[in-house]
Scaffold this motif. Structure first.
Motif, PDB file in Angstrom:
ATOM      1  N   ARG A 179       0.858  -1.177   0.000  1.00 62.52           N
ATOM      2  CA  ARG A 179       0.000   0.000   0.000  1.00 62.52           C
ATOM      3  C   ARG A 179       0.900   1.234   0.000  1.00 62.52           C
ATOM      4  O   ARG A 179       1.845   1.318   0.801  1.00 62.52           O
ATOM      5  CB  ARG A 179      -0.870  -0.013   1.262  1.00 62.52           C
ATOM      6  CG  ARG A 179      -1.751   1.214   1.433  1.00 62.52           C
ATOM      7  CD  ARG A 179      -2.583   1.118   2.697  1.00 62.52           C
ATOM      8  NE  ARG A 179      -1.716   0.849   3.854  1.00 62.52           N
ATOM      9  CZ  ARG A 179      -2.094   0.156   4.922  1.00 62.52           C
ATOM     10  NH1 ARG A 179      -3.290  -0.371   4.989  1.00 62.52           N
ATOM     11  NH2 ARG A 179      -1.255  -0.014   5.928  1.00 62.52           N
TER      12      ARG A 179
ATOM     13  N   GLN B  46       2.198   4.961   0.724  1.00 71.70           N
ATOM     14  CA  GLN B  46       2.165   5.657   2.002  1.00 71.70           C
ATOM     15  C   GLN B  46       1.574   7.056   1.910  1.00 71.70           C
ATOM     16  O   GLN B  46       1.067   7.590   2.886  1.00 71.70           O
ATOM     17  CB  GLN B  46       3.586   5.723   2.575  1.00 71.70           C
ATOM     18  CG  GLN B  46       4.131   4.332   2.876  1.00 71.70           C
ATOM     19  CD  GLN B  46       5.634   4.299   3.041  1.00 71.70           C
ATOM     20  OE1 GLN B  46       6.352   5.098   2.461  1.00 71.70           O
ATOM     21  NE2 GLN B  46       6.117   3.342   3.826  1.00 71.70           N
ATOM     22  N   GLN B  47       1.634   7.680   0.720  1.00 74.94           N
ATOM     23  CA  GLN B  47       1.225   9.076   0.638  1.00 74.94           C
ATOM     24  C   GLN B  47       0.142   9.347  -0.400  1.00 74.94           C
ATOM     25  O   GLN B  47      -0.392  10.442  -0.456  1.00 74.94           O
ATOM     26  CB  GLN B  47       2.455   9.952   0.349  1.00 74.94           C
ATOM     27  CG  GLN B  47       3.492   9.859   1.451  1.00 74.94           C
ATOM     28  CD  GLN B  47       4.831  10.465   1.081  1.00 74.94           C
ATOM     29  OE1 GLN B  47       5.002  10.977  -0.017  1.00 74.94           O
ATOM     30  NE2 GLN B  47       5.787  10.403   1.991  1.00 74.94           N
ATOM     31  N   VAL B  48      -0.174   8.363  -1.231  1.00 76.25           N
ATOM     32  CA  VAL B  48      -1.217   8.518  -2.241  1.00 76.25           C
ATOM     33  C   VAL B  48      -2.082   7.264  -2.243  1.00 76.25           C
ATOM     34  O   VAL B  48      -1.752   6.269  -1.595  1.00 76.25           O
ATOM     35  CB  VAL B  48      -0.621   8.739  -3.656  1.00 76.25           C
ATOM     36  CG1 VAL B  48       0.183  10.029  -3.713  1.00 76.25           C
ATOM     37  CG2 VAL B  48       0.236   7.551  -4.067  1.00 76.25           C
ATOM     38  N   SER B  49      -3.184   7.300  -2.971  1.00 72.61           N
ATOM     39  CA  SER B  49      -4.081   6.137  -3.073  1.00 72.61           C
ATOM     40  C   SER B  49      -3.606   5.227  -4.202  1.00 72.61           C
ATOM     41  O   SER B  49      -3.983   5.405  -5.366  1.00 72.61           O
ATOM     42  CB  SER B  49      -5.515   6.603  -3.322  1.00 72.61           C
ATOM     43  OG  SER B  49      -5.976   7.366  -2.235  1.00 72.61           O
ATOM     44  N   ARG B  50      -2.715   4.280  -3.827  1.00 72.19           N
ATOM     45  CA  ARG B  50      -2.170   3.354  -4.828  1.00 72.19           C
ATOM     46  C   ARG B  50      -1.809   2.044  -4.127  1.00 72.19           C
ATOM     47  O   ARG B  50      -1.360   2.041  -2.983  1.00 72.19           O
ATOM     48  CB  ARG B  50      -0.921   3.951  -5.484  1.00 72.19           C
ATOM     49  CG  ARG B  50      -0.362   3.089  -6.607  1.00 72.19           C
ATOM     50  CD  ARG B  50       0.739   3.787  -7.381  1.00 72.19           C
ATOM     51  NE  ARG B  50       1.822   4.236  -6.528  1.00 72.19           N
ATOM     52  CZ  ARG B  50       2.214   5.504  -6.379  1.00 72.19           C
ATOM     53  NH1 ARG B  50       1.616   6.477  -7.026  1.00 72.19           N
ATOM     54  NH2 ARG B  50       3.205   5.818  -5.575  1.00 72.19           N
ATOM     55  N   MET B  51      -2.032   0.935  -4.830  1.00 73.67           N
ATOM     56  CA  MET B  51      -1.682  -0.378  -4.293  1.00 73.67           C
ATOM     57  C   MET B  51      -1.054  -1.231  -5.385  1.00 73.67           C
ATOM     58  O   MET B  51      -1.283  -0.996  -6.572  1.00 73.67           O
ATOM     59  CB  MET B  51      -2.920  -1.101  -3.749  1.00 73.67           C
ATOM     60  CG  MET B  51      -3.505  -0.468  -2.503  1.00 73.67           C
ATOM     61  SD  MET B  51      -4.821  -1.473  -1.786  1.00 73.67           S
ATOM     62  CE  MET B  51      -3.849  -2.758  -1.009  1.00 73.67           C
TER      63      MET B  51
ATOM     64  N   SER C  26      -3.781   2.844  -9.289  1.00 81.32           N
ATOM     65  CA  SER C  26      -3.500   4.173  -8.735  1.00 81.32           C
ATOM     66  C   SER C  26      -4.654   5.128  -8.990  1.00 81.32           C
ATOM     67  O   SER C  26      -5.158   5.225 -10.120  1.00 81.32           O
ATOM     68  CB  SER C  26      -2.224   4.744  -9.364  1.00 81.32           C
ATOM     69  OG  SER C  26      -1.937   6.028  -8.846  1.00 81.32           O
ATOM     70  N   ALA C  27      -5.079   5.825  -7.941  1.00 87.45           N
ATOM     71  CA  ALA C  27      -6.052   6.898  -8.106  1.00 87.45           C
ATOM     72  C   ALA C  27      -5.348   8.108  -8.730  1.00 87.45           C
ATOM     73  O   ALA C  27      -4.122   8.183  -8.762  1.00 87.45           O
ATOM     74  CB  ALA C  27      -6.653   7.263  -6.754  1.00 87.45           C
TER      75      ALA C  27
ATOM     76  N   THR D 292      -3.616  11.580  -9.185  1.00 85.89           N
ATOM     77  CA  THR D 292      -2.807  12.436  -8.320  1.00 85.89           C
ATOM     78  C   THR D 292      -2.612  13.782  -9.009  1.00 85.89           C
ATOM     79  O   THR D 292      -3.098  13.996 -10.120  1.00 85.89           O
ATOM     80  CB  THR D 292      -1.428  11.806  -8.049  1.00 85.89           C
ATOM     81  OG1 THR D 292      -0.689  11.767  -9.282  1.00 85.89           O
ATOM     82  CG2 THR D 292      -1.565  10.397  -7.493  1.00 85.89           C
TER      83      THR D 292
ATOM     84  N   ALA E 124      -5.530   8.658 -13.072  1.00 83.15           N
ATOM     85  CA  ALA E 124      -5.813   7.332 -12.519  1.00 83.15           C
ATOM     86  C   ALA E 124      -5.460   6.282 -13.565  1.00 83.15           C
ATOM     87  O   ALA E 124      -5.674   6.483 -14.762  1.00 83.15           O
ATOM     88  CB  ALA E 124      -7.285   7.235 -12.143  1.00 83.15           C
TER      89      ALA E 124
END
Length: 198
Positions: free
Chosen positions: A19, A21-26, A46-47, A49, A54
């Protein structure tokens, strides 16, 4: 928990997930091991940024018996389009890169044996495992085939790895200068500023 206390999966094949740490990404990848040979099927999601749209990037990776990359196929899906990339290393250590347009290039990439993908903690394990750097104290400067996402640009790059022992390996790359925590099999547990394994 110190880096040396991070456990590897107890059985292979295994699914490893990180996961950001600073953005919405896995990133999640199914890994099969046979000695140094590795097969991996993974996906980065990834969402949007401030600097990138995305996207979803799925990949299929195969290495040879030494752990050197033989083939990487990747598909990147954006809201408006899908792109594909195929990279393969031949018996003469030349890289064949086939882009979305079907154009194929044959390049040396400075003798690289590994591929790295931006945003991916998984791909950093390839040179670490291939050189057994997670089991010894040493410093290496390695050429890699570097893939940028979501553009799927492929460029040569140089990575520097320095092992301190105790599961810590310092990395210098085009996007980071940071200590990595690795497990007993050389897979990344924590990549500060990028992702941590969950």
């Amino acid at each position: 928990m110190s880096a040396s206390e991070h456990e590897s999966p107890s059985a292979w094949p295994a699914i490893l997930t990180w996961r950001a740490q600073q953005v919405s990404r896995m990133e999640s990848v199914r890994v099969q091991l046979s000695g140094n040979r590795l097969k991996a099927y993974g996906r980065i999601v990834s969402a949007r940024t401030e600097t990138a749209p995305a996207f979803s990037a799925s990949y299929d990776l195969v290495t040879d018996e030494s752990g050197a990359t033989k083939r990487l196929s990747m598909t990147v899906t954006l809201a408006e389009r899908e792109r594909q990339l195929s990279i393969a290393r031949d018996d003469e250590n030349m890289w064949l890169v086939q882009s979305q347009t079907g154009q194929t290039s044959r390049l040396t990439f400075d003798g690289a044996l590994d591929v790295d993908v931006v945003f991916s903690p998984f791909f950093n394990a390839l040179p670490i495992r291939r050189t057994a750097l997670h089991r010894r104290i040493d410093s290496l400067i390695l050429p890699v085939v570097y893939v940028w996402l979501p553009e799927l640009e492929v460029k040569p790059a140089t990575l520097s790895y320095s092992s301190e022992g105790d599961g810590v390996i310092n990395l210098q790359s085009p996007v980071a200068n940071t200590p990595l925590s690795v497990d007993d099999d050389g897979f990344i547990v924590e990549y500060p500023g990028l992702a941590e394994r969950i």
